[in-house]
Design a protein around this motif. Structure first.
Motif, short mmCIF file in Angstrom:
data_model
loop_
_atom_site.label_atom_id
_atom_site.label_comp_id
_atom_site.label_asym_id
_atom_site.label_seq_id
_atom_site.Cartn_x
_atom_site.Cartn_y
_atom_site.Cartn_z
N PHE A 53 0.84 -1.20 0.00
CA PHE A 53 0.00 0.00 0.00
C PHE A 53 0.87 1.25 0.00
O PHE A 53 0.50 2.27 -0.55
N GLY A 54 2.04 1.12 0.62
CA GLY A 54 2.98 2.25 0.64
C GLY A 54 3.82 2.37 -0.63
O GLY A 54 4.69 3.21 -0.69
N GLY A 55 3.57 1.54 -1.63
CA GLY A 55 4.34 1.60 -2.88
C GLY A 55 5.34 0.45 -2.93
O GLY A 55 4.97 -0.72 -2.77
N GLU A 56 6.61 0.76 -3.10
CA GLU A 56 7.63 -0.29 -3.16
C GLU A 56 7.99 -0.81 -1.76
O GLU A 56 8.55 -1.88 -1.61
N LYS A 57 7.66 0.02 -0.75
CA LYS A 57 8.04 -0.33 0.62
C LYS A 57 6.80 -0.37 1.51
O LYS A 57 5.80 0.29 1.23
N ILE A 58 6.89 -1.09 2.60
CA ILE A 58 5.85 -1.09 3.62
C ILE A 58 5.72 0.31 4.21
O ILE A 58 6.72 0.92 4.57
N GLY A 59 4.49 0.83 4.26
CA GLY A 59 4.26 2.15 4.83
C GLY A 59 3.17 2.11 5.90
O GLY A 59 2.72 1.02 6.30
N LEU A 60 2.75 3.28 6.34
CA LEU A 60 1.76 3.38 7.42
C LEU A 60 0.50 2.57 7.15
O LEU A 60 -0.01 1.88 8.03
N LEU A 61 0.00 2.63 5.91
CA LEU A 61 -1.24 1.92 5.61
C LEU A 61 -1.05 0.40 5.66
O LEU A 61 -1.96 -0.32 6.08
N ASP A 62 0.12 -0.07 5.27
CA ASP A 62 0.40 -1.50 5.39
C ASP A 62 0.36 -1.94 6.86
O ASP A 62 -0.21 -2.98 7.18
N LEU A 63 0.94 -1.12 7.73
CA LEU A 63 0.94 -1.46 9.16
C LEU A 63 -0.50 -1.42 9.69
O LEU A 63 -0.92 -2.29 10.45
N ALA A 64 -1.26 -0.41 9.25
CA ALA A 64 -2.64 -0.28 9.71
C ALA A 64 -3.48 -1.47 9.28
O ALA A 64 -4.37 -1.92 10.00
N LEU A 65 -3.20 -2.01 8.10
CA LEU A 65 -3.98 -3.13 7.57
C LEU A 65 -3.32 -4.48 7.87
O LEU A 65 -3.77 -5.52 7.38
N GLY A 66 -2.28 -4.44 8.70
CA GLY A 66 -1.56 -5.67 9.01
C GLY A 66 -2.46 -6.77 9.55
O GLY A 66 -2.21 -7.95 9.31
N TRP A 67 -3.53 -6.41 10.25
CA TRP A 67 -4.45 -7.41 10.80
C TRP A 67 -5.05 -8.27 9.68
O TRP A 67 -5.40 -9.44 9.92
N LEU A 68 -5.17 -7.70 8.47
CA LEU A 68 -5.70 -8.46 7.34
C LEU A 68 -4.81 -9.65 7.05
O LEU A 68 -5.28 -10.78 6.88
N ALA A 69 -3.51 -9.38 6.99
CA ALA A 69 -2.56 -10.45 6.68
C ALA A 69 -2.37 -11.38 7.86
O ALA A 69 -2.17 -12.58 7.70
N ASN A 70 -2.50 -10.83 9.04
CA ASN A 70 -2.20 -11.55 10.27
C ASN A 70 -3.37 -12.43 10.72
O ASN A 70 -3.22 -13.61 11.03
N LEU A 71 -4.57 -11.81 10.74
CA LEU A 71 -5.72 -12.48 11.33
C LEU A 71 -6.59 -13.25 10.36
O LEU A 71 -7.13 -14.30 10.70
N VAL A 72 -6.77 -12.69 9.16
CA VAL A 72 -7.75 -13.29 8.26
C VAL A 72 -7.48 -14.78 7.99
O VAL A 72 -8.41 -15.58 8.07
#
Lengths: 225, 225
Positions: free
Chosen positions: A145-164
């Motif tokens: 979401f942050g482009g080529e690198k992990i950014g704030l939005l990736d961290l905010a949506l981390g629960w998607l990757a972690n929990l789903v």
């Protein structure tokens, strides 16, 4: 010697993990204190008297609560190393908008899929899919979401990757399907495998046990009386 | 010639007013477009396809939604003139934390006082008072939440000064009492009388009519059947 940064969290909270990831990306040393929410520490109650929730960041004796507020604080305090937000005000606004969308709409719609059954669950799947479509769209042309690198939005949506994936395994329903959400599915994998994320990921089995137990009361309430 | 900044709002939305105030404080010229929410314009639906809500800020053809996200965008885009957030990261975090608290807890607890009656209303008053105590505390030693000047948190909490007196007049209950909340009461008056706020204040009589009508369905639902 005690470090000047302390983080109050729980072992499994995706909101706490956001802050863990931000501090690791920024190379900030900190003491991590795992709270037991059934027996909150005096330090937690005193540091977050308003919500009495984790995460709380303590920095030089000052306390900051609300995970998204903490992420911005971390980004502004340790500015040079690994910016979490882009420079451009419009891109910053986009990241903030989708982070809020994830918290306000995304998370609750996926949680509903997890705790509901039958027709209600089907409706919840429809709603969650509508929300995920927006995020799929937001990923177009980007790796993170942050482009080529992990950014704030990736961290905010981390629960998607972690929990789903944990929730999907428990209920035996695929919420984020590879065919339907190819970009989001690829992102989930890419994010989960980034070294800094992988090393802080809570153990899968422990999460399964925890979320199975969290689903019990909903199943019991749905039993015909 | 059309201005490069447009704001989609309604005449009464306190969320739209936040943005009006920010743009005025920053001296940004803009075209204001009042939406009829019972018949949303194609421009609104296209600019905010996710929530289909006002306010939306259009700037050079780009759209930004969610009033608090817009405020940060305005502050970052027109940086020099009248900063809305302080420089210090901790003070910025405080403003963001209390703005979120106002939206998540403050607004709903006061709304409950407005729509409930009898014992339920008493409970709602108790809860609203607990929330207001935190804000009273936050004002200690300050004229505005932003210090000597109106800042982002003042704009975020503008609904308190704008709406609460209207709601109180309709229900005949004092929610924010001068004796109990001397600082908050003084702030409400000070904020309401700041020239830039005063000139954009929606007409009191029109607000009374609107909110009386909004309360009707709740009163009807509470009638014994």
């Amino acid at each position: 010697m005690a470090k000047e940064v302390k983080l109050l969290k729980t072992w499994s909270s995706p909101f706490g993990l956001r802050v863990v990831w931000a501090l690791k990306l920024k190379d900030v040393e900190y003491d991590s204190i795992d709270e037991d929410l059934s027996n909150k520490s005096p330090l937690l109650l005193q540091s977050n008297p308003v919500h009495k929730k984790v995460p709380v960041l303590l920095h030089n004796g000052k306390s900051i609560s609300e995970s998204m507020v903490i992420l911005e604080y971390v980004d502004e305090t340790w500015k040079q190393k690994y910016p979490l937000l882009p420079e451009d005000p419009y891109e910053r606004a986009r990241a903030r908008f989708w982070a809020k969308f994830g918290d306000d709409k995304g998370l609750s719609s996926i949680w509903n899929v997890f705790i509901k059954q039958g027709k209600e669950q089907e409706e919840a799947i429809g709603e969650a899919s509508e929300n995920m479509k927006f995020l799929e769209e937001e990923l177009k042309g980007k790796k993170f979401f942050g482009g080529e690198k992990i950014g704030l939005l990736d961290l905010a949506l981390g629960w998607l990757a972690n929990l789903v994936p944990v929730l999907e395994e428990i209920i035996g329903v695929k919420i984020i399907d590879k065919q339907k959400f190819p970009l989001l599915s690829a992102w989930m994998q890419e994010f989960a495998e980034a070294p800094i994320i992988k090393e802080t990921w809570p153990p899968h089995d422990k999460l399964l046990t925890k979320f199975r137990a969290m689903r019990e009361p909903y199943l019991a309430a749905a039993q015909p009386k």
